[in-house]
Design an enzyme around this catalytic site. Structure first.
Site, PDB file in Angstrom:
ATOM      1  N   GLY A   1     -18.649 -26.176 -18.876  1.00  0.00           N
ATOM      2  CA  GLY A   1     -19.447 -25.796 -17.718  1.00  0.00           C
ATOM      3  C   GLY A   1     -19.355 -24.319 -17.383  1.00  0.00           C
TER       4      GLY A   1
ATOM      5  N   THR B   1     -18.450 -21.440 -34.942  1.00  0.00           N
ATOM      6  CA  THR B   1     -18.518 -22.731 -35.622  1.00  0.00           C
ATOM      7  C   THR B   1     -18.529 -23.847 -34.587  1.00  0.00           C
ATOM      8  OG1 THR B   1     -17.410 -21.877 -37.566  1.00  0.00           O
ATOM      9  CG2 THR B   1     -17.319 -24.255 -37.237  1.00  0.00           C
TER      10      THR B   1
ATOM     11  N   CYS C   1      -2.599 -25.221   0.346  1.00  0.00           N
ATOM     12  CA  CYS C   1      -1.360 -25.233   1.109  1.00  0.00           C
ATOM     13  C   CYS C   1      -1.622 -24.484   2.390  1.00  0.00           C
ATOM     14  CB  CYS C   1      -0.260 -24.545   0.307  1.00  0.00           C
ATOM     15  SG  CYS C   1       1.331 -24.643   1.109  1.00  0.00           S
TER      16      CYS C   1
END
Lengths: 384, 383
Positions: free
Chosen positions: A70, A237, A326
């Site tokens: 992505g 490739t 956090c």
């Protein structure tokens, strides 16, 4: 019991996909560019995979280019268009709730002199079409909007955006479809999409493989140069095991997409109903329960720190994710939750549940029980 | 053959104990170099020599982590043969970065048929012919190449600094309270540098602190273990204890009471494993629990000496050491303060010992301490 509800982070690879990949690694390991039979067989697999991806999106086979995932697809779409269209304009429109693999490319392009408009979103996460229309100008070369937001599941109005795009002289429309492909029905032709990114591991395929749909005739510059694979647009490739796996994942979804969609919606609603009836002071973040993506549910549990709840659920074998890493590191608060106007307290208590077709009703009920337990317990120990 | 001459200054002052310290240092050096072939460590006349065959730079890097070594000089040892001496000189000069040089020769072995000045001149000439981009400067050279003609010829230049301190294991054992932050590993390291072997304790509070925070402490121990010892890390499951403190103690005192409990637990572990002191990373005034009044209260629960090597240091000085010893990058991983929930919004800054004792009276801490679940993890120095 182990309950994996973090399917927007990544999904479990399907057994069929694994078998296919193993076969490619063990037996059909040829290079599709090789002239001999071994290469020819690999090329066949490459073609078959491309066809499967194309079918899922409703496009032609030669409009699919394989990438490493992505992030590369988004980078390629945005940079590729920005550079190829340079002479026609330097203005790009996107939204404030895009994935970092879009936003950080935009930031880089800004440094290179491009002019980027970041559209606001409303409290459901939807962009404002009037604002988009107002933003489009003669220099606009690209509009890049995600189909489904990864944190809150908002589905953006793709068709409407495509229509507005026509107002720009030279603009292309790129859709980050990473959370959408295989979850909601997409048809790039009827939806008039020019480029669309997708990722293998979000739909029970392997990691390290993705694809991009590029409509025939779209002018785009490669970002990787080399041996000229993928129609000279993406050298390197081919990642054959990955490609074979992605192709199979797409095929399996295409065969059952409606069934899958209703199953995901069912799981999402079951969990949400359970949470609402069993736990007080909860808040649904993002779109209404009936209008968001089928696989994403984002809920704030007030008075609880999301991260602590995450680890409390993990003790029960339940895996979810949070809206902020956090609380002592404020800069990690989600930009999406901020953009939809959530206050600190809501962001701190936000949990994202994301489903897959492999989740079951029992798992959802188990999760509701665990949530009830843990939320009530953690609420007793507020900071004072 | 390369020879590394080890200097260990402070040990010379240790009178009768000298042999003990020296032997320990030799043992630690051997331990640090045990992965290399062809290493010989010898102790003669107040000097320690390390002979090694190749790998000299790697060996030096290892020795830079051995406490007690003040400096190292790398010498080449070759036969008393002019060509061999030339070659060694050229090789050495090529490995240095300076440009100007001079050669200084000493010739205790008078059977060698050339005089010091002559030897210097001949070697200097060969270097000029064979090493690019160098020139002679007898007054202010970058490099002084020393040649000693003994039963063999020794060639060396300059001194590499060692880390200093006392050989690890010569000053007993202590338990360090390791939090995962920047300070406590530095405190541990400073005491290791004084020869103290450490045993570590970490307080784990799932789900308030996560596994990655524990891994961070394990990685810190791994880093510290590179300085010459295997470390036992005692991971105390602290959640229930913390919740009890929350339930039963005055909110503004929870931190100071928690610190007292940690000290009690650490002392318990110390007693169990033969340690005679505790080590903390406290620095006076840094946070509410590190005021003089708070330290008075935490100190009151233990009978052991509490080493606080950072007590008079500024944060920037502590950071500098942590960067130097390699713990900084681990300490700043963002998993640290995930139990902020237990930090009161308004902690007491000048606690009164009597009041604190009163504040913790509702907790049966002895029972808690006895029933704590403690995992012991052995962190090997070359894992």
């Amino acid at each position: 019991m182990e309950v994996y509800l973090d399917n927007s982070a990544t999904t479990k690879v399907r057994k069929e996909v694994i078998d296919k990949m193993v076969d490619v690694m063990e037996n059909e390991y040829g290079n599709p560019s090789s002239v001999h039979l071994k290469g020819y067989k690999a090329e066949k697999i490459l073609l078959e995979s491309r066809r499967n991806v194309a079918k899922l999106l409703g496009c032609e086979t030669d409009e699919i280019i394989f990438t490493s995932g992505g992030t590369e697809s988004n980078n390629f779409a945005i940079r590729g268009i920005a550079y190829s269209m340079k002479r026609l304009g330097n203005h790009i429109v996107t939204s404030k709730i895009e994935h970092p693999s879009v936003l950080n490319v935009m930031k880089q392009l800004e440094e290179e002199g491009y002019d980027i408009t970041y559209l606001d979103v409303d409290n459901r996460g939807n962009i404002d079409l009037d604002e988009l229309e107002g933003a489009i100008n003669d220099k606009t070369i690209l509009i890049s909007i995600m189909a489904v937001n990864n944190e809150i599941g908002t589905i953006e109005p793709i068709e409407d955006i495509a229509k507005l795009k026509e107002k720009a002289k030279n603009a292309y429309f790129h859709v980050d479809g990473i959370q959408a492909v295989g979850k909601i029905e997409l048809d790039v032709k009827s939806q008039k999409i020019d480029l669309l990114s997708l990722s293998g591991h979000k739909m029970h395929g392997p990691k390290g493989i993705g694809a991009i749909y590029i409509k025939r005739g779209v002018k785009i510059k490669p970002i990787l140069y080399g041996g000229g694979q993928e129609g000279n647009l993406r050298s390197g490739t081919e990642n054959m095991p990955g490609i074979a796996g992605l192709g199979d994942a797409c095929r399996l979804i295409k065969e059952n997409i409606h069934e899958y969609e209703s199953k995901l919606i069912h799981l999402k609603k079951r969990l949400y109903d359970g949470i609402k009836s069993e736990i007080s002071d909860v808040h649904l973040n993002g779109p209404d329960i009936d209008s968001g993506a089928p696989q994403i549910l984002n809920v704030s549990f007030l008075g609880v720190r999301g991260e602590v709840l995450l680890h409390a659920l993990e003790e029960k074998g339940i895996y979810v994710s949070t809206g902020s890493a956090c609380s002592s590191h404020k800069n990690t608060e989600s930009h999406v939750l901020k953009a939809i106007g959530l206050s600190h307290e809501y962001i701190e208590g936000a949990i994202r549940f994301s489903f897959s077709i492999f989740n079951t009703d029992e798992e959802i009920d188990y999760t509701i029980d665990a949530l009830k337990d843990k939320v009530n317990f953690l609420r007793k120990y507020k900071r004072r | 053959m390369d020879i590394i001459l080890i200097k260990y200054g402070e040990l010379a002052l240790k009178g009768d104990n000298r042999a003990f310290f020296e032997n320990k240092l030799v043992k630690n050096i051997k331990e640090a170099l045990k992965g290399y072939d062809g290493i010989k460590v010898e102790k003669t006349h107040g000097r320690i020599y390390v002979e090694c065959d190749g790998n000299v730079n790697e060996v030096i890097d290892k020795l830079k982590k051995v406490f007690g070594i003040v400096g190292m000089t790398v010498a080449k040892k070759v036969d008393l043969d002019l060509d061999a001496i030339y070659n060694a000189a050229i090789e050495l000069m090529r490995s240095y970065s300076g440009k100007s040089f001079k050669v200084e020769t000493r010739r205790p072995n008078k059977s060698f048929p050339y005089e010091s000045m002559e030897i210097s001149r001949m070697i200097g000439g060969k270097i000029l012919q064979n090493v690019e981009d160098v020139y002679v400067d007898v007054h202010n050279p970058d490099i002084v190449l020393n040649i000693e003609i003994r039963e063999k010829a020794y060639l060396y230049s300059g001194i590499t600094d060692g880390i200093g301190g006392m050989p690890l294991g010569t000053n007993g054992r202590a338990v360090v309270l390791l939090s995962g932050g920047i300070d406590s590993p530095v405190a541990a390291w400073m005491m290791m540098k004084r020869g103290v072997e450490i045993e570590a304790v970490y307080f784990h509070s799932p789900p308030y602190t996560q596994e990655r925070a524990k891994d961070k402490v394990i990685d810190l121990c791994k880093k510290l273990s590179e300085y010459g010892q295997d470390i036992y890390l005692h991971v105390v499951n602290f959640t229930d204890f913390q919740l009890a403190i929350y339930d039963k103690c005055p909110p503004k005192m929870t931190t100071i009471i928690m610190r007292r409990m940690m000290m009690r637990i650490a002392e318990n572990i110390a007693n169990k494993y033969g340690a005679k002191a505790l080590i903390t990373g406290e620095s006076l005034g840094q946070v509410a629990s590190q005021t003089i009044e708070s330290l008075y209260c935490t100190n009151a629960v233990t009978h052991m000496p509490v080493f606080r090597p950072l007590i008079g240091m500024d944060k920037s000085e502590i950071v500098e050491i942590s960067q130097k010893i390699g713990t900084y990058d681990i300490s700043i991983r963002p998993y640290e303060d995930c139990c902020t929930i237990f930090v009161p919004k308004h902690p007491i800054i000048k606690p009164d010992l009597e009041e604190v004792i009163e504040g913790e009276k509702n907790i049966d801490y002895e029972k808690f301490i006895d029933s704590l679940a403690i995992d012991q993890i052995k962190i090997k120095q070359d894992s």
